[in-house]
Write a protein that holds these residues in place. Structure first.
Motif, PDB file in Angstrom:
ATOM      1  N   ILE A 297       0.815  -1.215   0.000  1.00  0.00           N
ATOM      2  CA  ILE A 297       0.000   0.000   0.000  1.00  0.00           C
ATOM      3  C   ILE A 297       0.848   1.265   0.000  1.00  0.00           C
ATOM      4  N   SER A 298       1.906   1.292   0.800  1.00  0.00           N
ATOM      5  CA  SER A 298       2.717   2.510   0.924  1.00  0.00           C
ATOM      6  C   SER A 298       3.481   2.861  -0.344  1.00  0.00           C
ATOM      7  N   SER A 299       3.545   1.932  -1.311  1.00  0.00           N
ATOM      8  CA  SER A 299       4.255   2.230  -2.557  1.00  0.00           C
ATOM      9  C   SER A 299       3.326   2.778  -3.627  1.00  0.00           C
ATOM     10  N   VAL A 300       2.148   3.236  -3.248  1.00  0.00           N
ATOM     11  CA  VAL A 300       1.210   3.774  -4.237  1.00  0.00           C
ATOM     12  C   VAL A 300       1.798   4.978  -4.961  1.00  0.00           C
ATOM     13  N   GLY A 301       2.761   5.639  -4.344  1.00  0.00           N
ATOM     14  CA  GLY A 301       3.431   6.748  -5.009  1.00  0.00           C
ATOM     15  C   GLY A 301       4.065   6.329  -6.326  1.00  0.00           C
ATOM     16  N   ASN A 302       4.504   5.080  -6.405  1.00  0.00           N
ATOM     17  CA  ASN A 302       5.052   4.542  -7.646  1.00  0.00           C
ATOM     18  C   ASN A 302       4.029   4.612  -8.771  1.00  0.00           C
ATOM     19  N   LEU A 303       2.798   4.240  -8.453  1.00  0.00           N
ATOM     20  CA  LEU A 303       1.741   4.241  -9.458  1.00  0.00           C
ATOM     21  C   LEU A 303       1.329   5.665  -9.814  1.00  0.00           C
ATOM     22  N   LEU A 304       1.235   6.520  -8.801  1.00  0.00           N
ATOM     23  CA  LEU A 304       0.757   7.882  -9.037  1.00  0.00           C
ATOM     24  C   LEU A 304       1.748   8.702  -9.860  1.00  0.00           C
TER      25      LEU A 304
ATOM     26  N   PHE B 117       2.891  17.403 -10.720  1.00  0.00           N
ATOM     27  CA  PHE B 117       2.240  16.408  -9.847  1.00  0.00           C
ATOM     28  C   PHE B 117       3.114  15.156  -9.719  1.00  0.00           C
ATOM     29  N   SER B 118       3.759  14.770 -10.819  1.00  0.00           N
ATOM     30  CA  SER B 118       4.643  13.608 -10.781  1.00  0.00           C
ATOM     31  C   SER B 118       5.843  13.874  -9.872  1.00  0.00           C
ATOM     32  N   PHE B 119       6.422  15.080  -9.966  1.00  0.00           N
ATOM     33  CA  PHE B 119       7.544  15.464  -9.092  1.00  0.00           C
ATOM     34  C   PHE B 119       7.128  15.423  -7.630  1.00  0.00           C
ATOM     35  N   LEU B 120       5.935  15.963  -7.344  1.00  0.00           N
ATOM     36  CA  LEU B 120       5.466  16.073  -5.965  1.00  0.00           C
ATOM     37  C   LEU B 120       4.985  14.739  -5.397  1.00  0.00           C
ATOM     38  N   THR B 121       4.897  13.743  -6.262  1.00  0.00           N
ATOM     39  CA  THR B 121       4.532  12.399  -5.812  1.00  0.00           C
ATOM     40  C   THR B 121       5.764  11.606  -5.435  1.00  0.00           C
ATOM     41  N   LYS B 122       6.782  11.703  -6.274  1.00  0.00           N
ATOM     42  CA  LYS B 122       8.020  10.951  -6.045  1.00  0.00           C
ATOM     43  C   LYS B 122       9.124  11.580  -6.883  1.00  0.00           C
ATOM     44  N   GLU B 123      10.334  11.624  -6.341  1.00  0.00           N
ATOM     45  CA  GLU B 123      11.434  12.279  -7.042  1.00  0.00           C
ATOM     46  C   GLU B 123      11.720  11.624  -8.398  1.00  0.00           C
ATOM     47  N   THR B 124      11.380  10.358  -8.546  1.00  0.00           N
ATOM     48  CA  THR B 124      11.567   9.660  -9.818  1.00  0.00           C
ATOM     49  C   THR B 124      10.769  10.318 -10.928  1.00  0.00           C
ATOM     50  N   GLY B 125       9.777  11.111 -10.573  1.00  0.00           N
ATOM     51  CA  GLY B 125       8.974  11.811 -11.564  1.00  0.00           C
ATOM     52  C   GLY B 125       9.790  12.707 -12.478  1.00  0.00           C
ATOM     53  N   PHE B 126      10.972  13.146 -12.023  1.00  0.00           N
ATOM     54  CA  PHE B 126      11.823  13.979 -12.872  1.00  0.00           C
ATOM     55  C   PHE B 126      12.249  13.233 -14.137  1.00  0.00           C
ATOM     56  N   LEU B 127      12.240  11.900 -14.094  1.00  0.00           N
ATOM     57  CA  LEU B 127      12.595  11.135 -15.281  1.00  0.00           C
ATOM     58  C   LEU B 127      11.614  11.381 -16.418  1.00  0.00           C
ATOM     59  N   PHE B 128      10.365  11.656 -16.092  1.00  0.00           N
ATOM     60  CA  PHE B 128       9.379  11.896 -17.149  1.00  0.00           C
ATOM     61  C   PHE B 128       9.629  13.215 -17.869  1.00  0.00           C
ATOM     62  N   LEU B 129      10.197  14.196 -17.174  1.00  0.00           N
ATOM     63  CA  LEU B 129      10.591  15.430 -17.857  1.00  0.00           C
ATOM     64  C   LEU B 129      11.650  15.117 -18.910  1.00  0.00           C
TER      65      LEU B 129
ATOM     66  N   PHE C 271       3.906   7.577 -11.947  1.00  0.00           N
ATOM     67  CA  PHE C 271       3.921   7.015 -13.292  1.00  0.00           C
ATOM     68  C   PHE C 271       2.666   7.435 -14.057  1.00  0.00           C
ATOM     69  N   LEU C 272       1.541   7.456 -13.368  1.00  0.00           N
ATOM     70  CA  LEU C 272       0.288   7.869 -14.006  1.00  0.00           C
ATOM     71  C   LEU C 272       0.372   9.314 -14.484  1.00  0.00           C
ATOM     72  N   PHE C 273       0.795  10.215 -13.602  1.00  0.00           N
ATOM     73  CA  PHE C 273       0.915  11.630 -13.986  1.00  0.00           C
ATOM     74  C   PHE C 273       1.919  11.797 -15.125  1.00  0.00           C
ATOM     75  N   GLY C 274       3.056  11.122 -15.020  1.00  0.00           N
ATOM     76  CA  GLY C 274       4.093  11.245 -16.037  1.00  0.00           C
ATOM     77  C   GLY C 274       3.660  10.710 -17.386  1.00  0.00           C
ATOM     78  N   THR C 275       2.961   9.577 -17.383  1.00  0.00           N
ATOM     79  CA  THR C 275       2.501   8.987 -18.645  1.00  0.00           C
ATOM     80  C   THR C 275       1.459   9.881 -19.315  1.00  0.00           C
ATOM     81  N   LEU C 276       0.570  10.464 -18.513  1.00  0.00           N
ATOM     82  CA  LEU C 276      -0.419  11.389 -19.078  1.00  0.00           C
ATOM     83  C   LEU C 276       0.266  12.611 -19.686  1.00  0.00           C
ATOM     84  N   ALA C 277       1.314  13.110 -19.018  1.00  0.00           N
ATOM     85  CA  ALA C 277       2.071  14.241 -19.568  1.00  0.00           C
ATOM     86  C   ALA C 277       2.717  13.846 -20.896  1.00  0.00           C
ATOM     87  N   LEU C 278       3.256  12.622 -20.968  1.00  0.00           N
ATOM     88  CA  LEU C 278       3.872  12.152 -22.207  1.00  0.00           C
ATOM     89  C   LEU C 278       2.833  12.034 -23.316  1.00  0.00           C
TER      90      LEU C 278
END
Length: 574
Positions: free
Chosen positions: A130-137, A168-180, A139-146
């Protein structure tokens, strides 16, 4: 294969494979981040965007903080609803991935790749935990941006939406910067238009993130001295990269040995831990490189697709390869992003091979049927392994006992010891906490061993261990050790020693914590400092209306017997 049929297949298989995870309990960090985290039990914007369990010690994740606050306010501790929302997110992401892959490959191949992404056992940690839901969120924000970035023409309003989704992807998890990075790669490789437009939008988005994190949230970067990888130099971390890459490749191909909290470290250059993983890694990238050379010479358009997914894979792996130290060595959930790049490269290679074979001769019907059966076998095998792995996440004890057998680790031993402690199995708790200390002696697990002895009633032993923990924790925040030490002195030893600890070590850090003012009031009262006790208990009352504080206040006012004050259990760091 029609799109509607493909979507039905993704949804049905996703539900079947992950159905048994819906009834699992809170495990691992769920206990700390949800069950025991009073910050999310009530709506408090300061905790959501400022310092909290989600925002601090090197990470800034206000969107997961908001997510769990919202879910807790609706569902409380009924885990079924947390799990089903997480499953819906994962299936939704697999559907989005199907549509994305269709931009590059056939519908049938895109469906197969999406199903591998959906059911692969390496995804269990992102879905069942459950606590890893940030992984999904993220990725969801980043994929929609793509997705919004795929258009030839990008209007200002579309760019604003892309930047918001990236934020939103950045603020969910630092890995979100990869989508940029991925969005920029797509525009440069395929469109070559509006590049400066995107660069400016990306820069503004990053600056907004920094403003929210550093200025509004006041959350900065941190270092974890207790984590083995954080104690290594940059050069020592580089030695670990071959084994880290090898772990992900091996787990993708043969996902048999899965475990949480892997903090192993390669501390010597030898055959099994360095040269063998390095050889496999080099062999893999040489094969990928030969594919790229062939495509560059023969099929320039397909080379663009290859390059895009190669950059996706490499950026995802490098981000998690300990160039910057992370909070563990490897984690299955960290492959949620890179796996798309690996699947994309595999699809490019398969398509090229199929085209070569088709040119030489048409594929026979038995060959097509055989290929279908192989794909069906792969999906069925991965699904079965995932279903089995879901059962490991049933509860805390089941997960830890299984994963310790796969890969023993100080943090897993620590968590299992705390589990046995809460179950009042003190001897088992001592055994596993001692093993944790043997594997990695740090102030955290030594402090926890002290709490076990304190709750067992061996106060002399507990005090000795707390002071031992202080020696190791003197270069970091040791307040949790001082809190337990002050607790012991207040309730089970000489309270006069608790007073300077509370005044000098605890209250300067937690000036608005009513519990610590209450403890100070009790300690002062027990050594007959009536005036100081009244000052402390009144301060506690201004901070909290807890009935226990009020009863202690009345006892002090009426000069009642101090020996009726009951014990307050020591705290934990897990």
């Amino acid at each position: 294969m029609t799109t509607s049929k493909a979507l039905y297949i993704i949804v049905i298989i996703g539900i079947i494979v992950f159905f048994n995870c819906l009834f699992n309990n809170f495990v691992y960090d769920d206990i700390k981040y949800i069950q025991q985290n009073t910050q999310i039990h009530n709506w408090d914007f300061n905790f959501i965007i400022g310092q909290s369990l989600f925002n601090g010690t090197g990470q800034y994740r206000p969107i997961p903080a908001f997510y769990f606050t919202a879910l807790y306010s609706i569902f409380g501790e009924i885990t079924f609803f947390y799990h089903i929302i997480q499953l819906i997110l994962h299936i939704g992401i697999a559907i989005l991935l199907f549509f994305l892959l269709k931009k590059f490959f056939s519908s049938t191949l895109s469906l197969f790749l999406s199903l591998v992404f959906l059911v692969h056992p390496i995804q269990v940690e992102s879905v069942s935990y459950i606590s890893s839901v940030g992984n999904l969120l993220f990725f969801l924000f980043g994929t929609l941006a793509l997705f919004l970035s795929l258009s030839n023409e990008i209007s200002r309003s579309r760019l604003v939406n892309i930047c918001l989704l990236l934020l939103f992807s950045f603020l969910t998890k630092e890995t979100g910067f990869l989508f940029l990075f991925i969005v920029m790669c797509y525009r440069i490789i395929f469109k070559k238009k509006n590049i400066r437009f995107f660069l400016l939008g990306g820069l503004v988005t990053v600056l907004v993130y920094f403003f929210i994190r550093f200025v509004i949230g006041e959350v900065y970067f941190g270092k974890f001295d207790i984590i083995p990888m954080h104690r290594l130099t940059f050069g020592e971390r580089l030695i670990n990269i071959p084994a880290i890459i090898f772990y992900y490749l091996k787990t993708f191909i043969f996902p048999l040995h899965l475990a949480i909290l892997q903090n192993w470290v390669v501390d010597a250059i030898d055959l099994s831990h360095f040269y063998y993983p390095l050889f496999i890694d080099l062999l893999f990238f040489i094969l990928v490189g030969f594919l790229g050379i062939y495509l560059y010479k023969k099929k320039r358009e397909e080379f663009k697709t290859y390059l895009f997914f190669l950059l996706w894979l490499v950026s995802g792996i490098l981000f998690h390869s300990q160039i910057l130290p992370l909070d563990m060595t490897v984690a299955d959930r960290w492959f949620y992003f890179p796996i798309v790049g690996l699947l994309g490269i595999g699809a490019v290679g398969f398509t090229s091979l199929k085209n070569i074979l088709t040119k030489r001769s048409n594929l026979s019907r038995p060959a097509v049927v055989g290929g279908f059966m192989v794909c069906l076998f792969l999906i069925a095998s991965l699904s079965l392994r995932t279903i089995i792995r879901n059962t490991n996440w049933t509860d805390q004890r089941t997960l830890l006992m299984h994963d310790i057998a796969v890969s023993d680790d100080y943090s897993k031993e620590d968590l299992l010891a705390v589990y046995f402690l809460h179950d009042k199995q003190y001897d088992l708790a001592i055994t596993h906490m001692t093993k944790s200390i043997e594997l990695n002696p740090v102030s955290v697990n030594i402090n926890n061993l002290g709490t076990i002895y304190q709750l067992k009633g061996d106060y002399k032993k507990a005090k000795e261990i707390y002071y031992e923990a202080l020696k190791l924790g003197q270069n970091s925040n040791s307040s949790y050790i001082y809190i337990n030490l002050a607790n012991l002195y207040t309730y089970h030893d000489d309270p006069k020693f608790a007073i300077p600890i509370l005044k000098d070590k605890i209250l300067p850090i937690y000036p608005n914590n009513a519990d610590f003012w209450l403890m100070l009031a009790i300690a002062e009262y027990k050594v007959h400092n009536q005036v100081e006790a009244l000052e402390a208990i009144r301060k506690a009352l201004t901070l909290s209306s807890n009935p226990n504080i009020l009863s202690i206040h009345n006892l002090i006012i009426n000069k009642g017997p101090a020996n009726v004050i009951t014990q307050n259990d020591p705290g934990f760091t897990d």
